[in-house]
Scaffold this active site. Structure first.
Site, PDB file in Angstrom:
ATOM      1  N   GLY A 180      -5.973  -3.938   7.719  1.00 19.50           N
ATOM      2  CA  GLY A 180      -7.027  -2.925   7.733  1.00 19.50           C
ATOM      3  C   GLY A 180      -8.144  -3.113   8.743  1.00 19.50           C
ATOM      4  NE  ARG A 195     -10.044  -6.063   3.738  1.00 25.33           N
ATOM      5  CZ  ARG A 195      -8.947  -5.309   3.760  1.00 25.33           C
ATOM      6  NH1 ARG A 195      -8.512  -4.729   2.661  1.00 25.33           N
ATOM      7  NH2 ARG A 195      -8.279  -5.131   4.881  1.00 25.33           N
ATOM      8  N   GLY A 204     -10.805  -2.056   2.953  1.00 21.97           N
ATOM      9  CA  GLY A 204      -9.893  -1.915   4.087  1.00 21.97           C
ATOM     10  C   GLY A 204      -9.954  -0.530   4.711  1.00 21.97           C
ATOM     11  CG  ASP A 205      -6.474   0.617   6.867  1.00 25.29           C
ATOM     12  OD1 ASP A 205      -6.344  -0.337   6.069  1.00 25.29           O
ATOM     13  OD2 ASP A 205      -5.527   1.306   7.261  1.00 25.29           O
ATOM     14  CB  THR A 257      -0.849  -0.014   1.298  1.00 31.06           C
ATOM     15  OG1 THR A 257      -1.767  -1.081   1.217  1.00 31.06           O
ATOM     16  CG2 THR A 257      -1.605   1.290   1.507  1.00 31.06           C
TER      17      THR A 257
HETATM   18  N1  ASP Z   1      -4.273  -1.467   4.937  1.00 32.82           N
HETATM   19  C1  ASP Z   1      -4.504  -2.126   3.697  1.00 32.82           C
HETATM   20  C2  ASP Z   1      -5.829  -2.836   3.760  1.00 32.82           C
HETATM   21  O1  ASP Z   1      -6.143  -3.410   4.788  1.00 32.82           O
HETATM   22  C3  ASP Z   1      -3.459  -3.120   3.314  1.00 32.82           C
HETATM   23  C4  ASP Z   1      -2.037  -2.693   3.559  1.00 32.82           C
HETATM   24  O2  ASP Z   1      -1.783  -1.591   3.975  1.00 32.82           O
HETATM   25  O3  ASP Z   1      -1.137  -3.507   3.312  1.00 32.82           O
HETATM   26  O4  ASP Z   1      -6.527  -2.854   2.784  1.00 32.82           O
END
Ligand code: ASP
Length: 337
Positions: A255, A229, A231-232, A201
Site C-alpha cells: 500500500g 497504519r 493502506g491504499d 485483500t
Molecule cells: N494494499 C493493501 C494494504 O497495503 C494490502 C494488500 O493488498 O495486500 O493495506
C-alpha cells in the site's frame, strides 16, 4: 480593391472554419466508432496479490480459492446480467469475499502487530464520482457496505475507527465482536502456506448495462501493521477509483507504494489525458512505474467499453473476470492466461 481586402480574410477564415468542422466531425465519428461498447456488462475481481508459489499451495487450497473466486464472481455477474447496477455488483461481490475466511478482508482479515484486526474499505461510483470509505474499523462485519453508506448517507468521504463504527450502527449495519474476525484454523493454515505474505485483500470493478462503472476494495491491510497504519485500499485514487469517462480500478499490493504513486487514479489519468488503452495504462503503471519503484502488487480494472485488464508484478494474484460475451475465468498464478 477595398472590398477585395475585406473579402479575402473572410474567405480564408470561413474555409478554415469549414475545414476544422469537417475534421472535427471526422474525428468524432472515428471516436464514436471506437467508443461503441464492446460489452454490455463486465466484472473483474481480485483476492489479493503476492508470492503464491504453486509448490506451496496444496491442491485442496488451490481449489478452495478458485471456488471462492468463482462464487464471488457469479454473485456480481448475476446482478449485472439482470440489469442491476455496477455499485450493487461491486458491494455484493465483495461481501461474499469478506464473509469467506480465505481472504484478508472481513472474516479472515490479517492481524496487526498487537494481535487485532483493523479493516479498511472504499467504494466509488464512476457515474458521479461519489465515494465512501472506512478505515481502522474493528467491529463492522462488512466494511465495504459501511463504505457505501458513508458515500450515500453521509456528507463525508472517509470515516475512521470508533466514529465509523458508530455511524455503521446508526445505519443498521451488522456489528460483530472483534473476535468474529479471528479464525485460528484459517489463520495458522494461511500463515503456513503463505509464509506471512500480506495478501488476500479483495476488490471488484464492474461495468453495468447503463454504462456505469464502480470500484470497491476491502482489506485487513498488511499483516503485522502497527500504529493504526492505513493502506491504499480505502484511499480514493490510490487503491480504489472509478470514473465513467475512463475506467474503474481496484488495487492490491504494498500500500505505501500504491498511495505515493496514486496508482488507481494514474491509470485513469493516462487514459484521459494520454489516450492510452486500459491495457496500456494499467501495464505502464503496474509493470513499469511500480516495478521501478519497488512496489509489488497488481490491479484489476474495467473501462467504459467493458474491456478488462488484470496486470500484476508479483508471483501471483487471485483474480477473475466475466463479460457479457460469455468469456470468464479465475486464475492464481503468473503463467495462467
Ligand atoms: N494494499 C493493501 C494494504 O497495503 C494490502 C494488500 O493488498 O495486500 O493495506
Amino acid at each position: 480593391m477595398k472590398a477585395f481586402k475585406i473579402l479575402i480574410p473572410i474567405l480564408v477564415s470561413s474555409t478554415l472554419i469549414l475545414f476544422s468542422c469537417s475534421n472535427r466531425s471526422n474525428f468524432q465519428s472515428k471516436k464514436e466508432v471506437q467508443e461503441i461498447k464492446k460489452q454490455e456488462w463486465a466484472i473483474v475481481i481480485h483476492g489479493g496479490a503476492g508470492a503464491m508459489a504453486k509448490d506451496k499451495m496444496t491442491p485442496d487450497m488451490d481449489k478452495q480459492y478458485r471456488d471462492a473466486l468463482s462464487d464471488a464472481l457469479n454473485t456480481g455477474k448475476k446482478i449485472l446480467e439482470d440489469g442491476g447496477s455496477a455499485l450493487d455488483a461491486v458491494e455484493k461481490t465483495i461481501n461474499r469475499m469478506e464473509d469467506n475466511p480465505l481472504f484478508n478482508a472481513g472474516k479472515g482479515a490479517v492481524f496487526t502487530h498487537d494481535g487485532k484486526n483493523e479493516l479498511d474499505a472504499a467504494i466509488m461510483d464512476g457515474s458521479n464520482l461519489a465515494a465512501g470509505s472506512v478505515v481502522c474499523v474493528t467491529d463492522i462485519k462488512n466494511p465495504i457496505s459501511a463504505a457505501r453508506k458513508v458515500m450515500t448517507n453521509s456528507p463525508h468521504v472517509m470515516l475512521s475507527g470508533a466514529g465509523a463504527s458508530q455511524f455503521a450502527k446508526e445505519q443498521g449495519l451488522e456489528i460483530v465482536p472483534s473476535s468474529y474476525f479471528y479464525t485460528e484454523r484459517r489463520f495458522k493454515e494461511l500463515q503456513e502456506i503463505l509464509k506471512n505474505e500480506k495478501m488476500g485483500t479483495v476488490g471488484c470493478c464492474a461495468f453495468d448495462k447503463n454504462g456505469n462503472l464502480a470500484a470497491g476494495t476491502s482489506t485487513g491491510g498488511m499483516s503485522n501493521k502497527k500504529y493504526n497504519r492505513i493502506g491504499d485500499a480505502p484511499i480514493i485514487g490510490a487503491g480504489t477509483y472509478a470514473n465513467n469517462s475512463t475506467c474503474a480500478v481496484s488495487a492490491t499490493g504494498h500500500g505505501e507504494y500504491f498511495i505515493r504513486w496514486t496508482v488507481a487514479h494514474d491509470i485513469s489519468a493516462l487514459i484521459e489525458y494520454k489516450g492510452l488503452s486500459l491495457k496500456e495504462a494499467s501495464d505502464l503503471v503496474v509493470m513499469d512505474k511500480l516495478v521501478k519503484a519497488g512496489g509489488s502488487g497488481g490491479v484489476i480494472c474495467v473501462d467504459k467499453l467493458g474491456n478488462v485488464a488484470m496486470p500484476f508484478n508479483s508471483e501471483g494474484m487471485f483474480r477473475g473476470f466475466a463479460t457479457a460475451d460469455g468469456k470468464a475465468g479465475v486464475y492464481i498464478y503468473k503463467d495462467e492466461k
